[in-house]
Scaffold this motif. Structure first.
Motif, PDB file in Angstrom:
ATOM      1  N   GLY A   8      41.648  74.840  76.778  1.00  0.00           N
ATOM      2  CA  GLY A   8      40.241  74.535  76.567  1.00  0.00           C
ATOM      3  C   GLY A   8      39.374  75.107  77.672  1.00  0.00           C
ATOM      4  O   GLY A   8      38.287  75.648  77.428  1.00  0.00           O
ATOM      5  N   GLU A   9      39.869  75.002  78.907  1.00  0.00           N
ATOM      6  CA  GLU A   9      39.143  75.565  80.051  1.00  0.00           C
ATOM      7  C   GLU A   9      39.018  77.087  79.921  1.00  0.00           C
ATOM      8  O   GLU A   9      37.991  77.673  80.259  1.00  0.00           O
ATOM      9  CB  GLU A   9      39.866  75.182  81.343  1.00  0.00           C
ATOM     10  N   PHE A  10      40.067  77.729  79.420  1.00  0.00           N
ATOM     11  CA  PHE A  10      40.048  79.169  79.182  1.00  0.00           C
ATOM     12  C   PHE A  10      38.953  79.529  78.172  1.00  0.00           C
ATOM     13  O   PHE A  10      38.177  80.459  78.383  1.00  0.00           O
ATOM     14  CB  PHE A  10      41.426  79.627  78.664  1.00  0.00           C
ATOM     15  N   LEU A  51      49.028  79.916  68.907  1.00  0.00           N
ATOM     16  CA  LEU A  51      47.775  79.301  69.327  1.00  0.00           C
ATOM     17  C   LEU A  51      46.617  80.048  68.683  1.00  0.00           C
ATOM     18  O   LEU A  51      46.719  81.244  68.385  1.00  0.00           O
ATOM     19  CB  LEU A  51      47.636  79.382  70.851  1.00  0.00           C
ATOM     20  N   GLY A  52      45.503  79.366  68.498  1.00  0.00           N
ATOM     21  CA  GLY A  52      44.327  80.001  67.918  1.00  0.00           C
ATOM     22  C   GLY A  52      43.095  79.802  68.775  1.00  0.00           C
ATOM     23  O   GLY A  52      42.922  78.759  69.403  1.00  0.00           O
ATOM     24  N   ILE A  53      42.248  80.819  68.797  1.00  0.00           N
ATOM     25  CA  ILE A  53      40.956  80.744  69.475  1.00  0.00           C
ATOM     26  C   ILE A  53      39.890  81.146  68.461  1.00  0.00           C
ATOM     27  O   ILE A  53      40.036  82.158  67.759  1.00  0.00           O
ATOM     28  CB  ILE A  53      40.884  81.668  70.707  1.00  0.00           C
ATOM     29  N   MET A  67      39.576  76.438  71.406  1.00  0.00           N
ATOM     30  CA  MET A  67      40.958  76.475  70.950  1.00  0.00           C
ATOM     31  C   MET A  67      41.004  75.713  69.632  1.00  0.00           C
ATOM     32  O   MET A  67      40.427  74.626  69.521  1.00  0.00           O
ATOM     33  CB  MET A  67      41.884  75.822  71.981  1.00  0.00           C
ATOM     34  N   VAL A  68      41.659  76.295  68.627  1.00  0.00           N
ATOM     35  CA  VAL A  68      41.705  75.694  67.293  1.00  0.00           C
ATOM     36  C   VAL A  68      43.103  75.863  66.713  1.00  0.00           C
ATOM     37  O   VAL A  68      43.898  76.668  67.204  1.00  0.00           O
ATOM     38  CB  VAL A  68      40.670  76.359  66.344  1.00  0.00           C
ATOM     39  N   PRO A  69      43.405  75.146  65.637  1.00  0.00           N
ATOM     40  CA  PRO A  69      44.661  75.401  64.941  1.00  0.00           C
ATOM     41  C   PRO A  69      44.695  76.866  64.455  1.00  0.00           C
ATOM     42  O   PRO A  69      43.658  77.443  64.123  1.00  0.00           O
ATOM     43  CB  PRO A  69      44.623  74.430  63.760  1.00  0.00           C
TER      44      PRO A  69
END
Length: 97
Positions: A8-10, A51-53, A67-69
């Motif tokens: 999340g910080e990224f 991972l998804g962004i 960040m998401v599914p």
């Protein structure tokens, strides 16, 4: 200490960097689509699942980066998918996006 990749910080840091970049603002003028980044799993590299962004980009502004599914990232207007090791090379500037 740096930001943990693909956290999340990224995502917050990426949004902030995009929003202060005059180069990005000019290059993305007129862009009004979402972009999904998919980091493919590499269990042997400490990434046990994909991972998804999600990037909501509009006319040179990152309205939202999170960040998401993976399925949500894959549903974006444009999707870029690669194994974790390739994304790591991009972040180290060893490989262009």
């Amino acid at each position: 200490m740096g930001v943990k990749a693909f956290s999340g910080e990224f995502a917050d840091s990426l949004a902030g960097q995009l929003n202060v970049s005059s180069v990005y603002k000019q290059a993305a003028k007129g862009w009004r689509w979402t972009v999904g980044l998919v980091i493919e799993a590499e269990p042997d590299r400490g990434v046990p699942e994909a991972l998804g962004i999600y990037l909501d980009l509009n006319d040179g502004e990152a309205r939202s980066v999170s960040m998401v599914p993976v399925a949500q990232a894959q549903a974006c207007d444009f999707v870029v998918s690669a194994p974790y090791t390739q994304w790591k090379r991009v972040m180290k500037e060893e490989l262009g996006p």
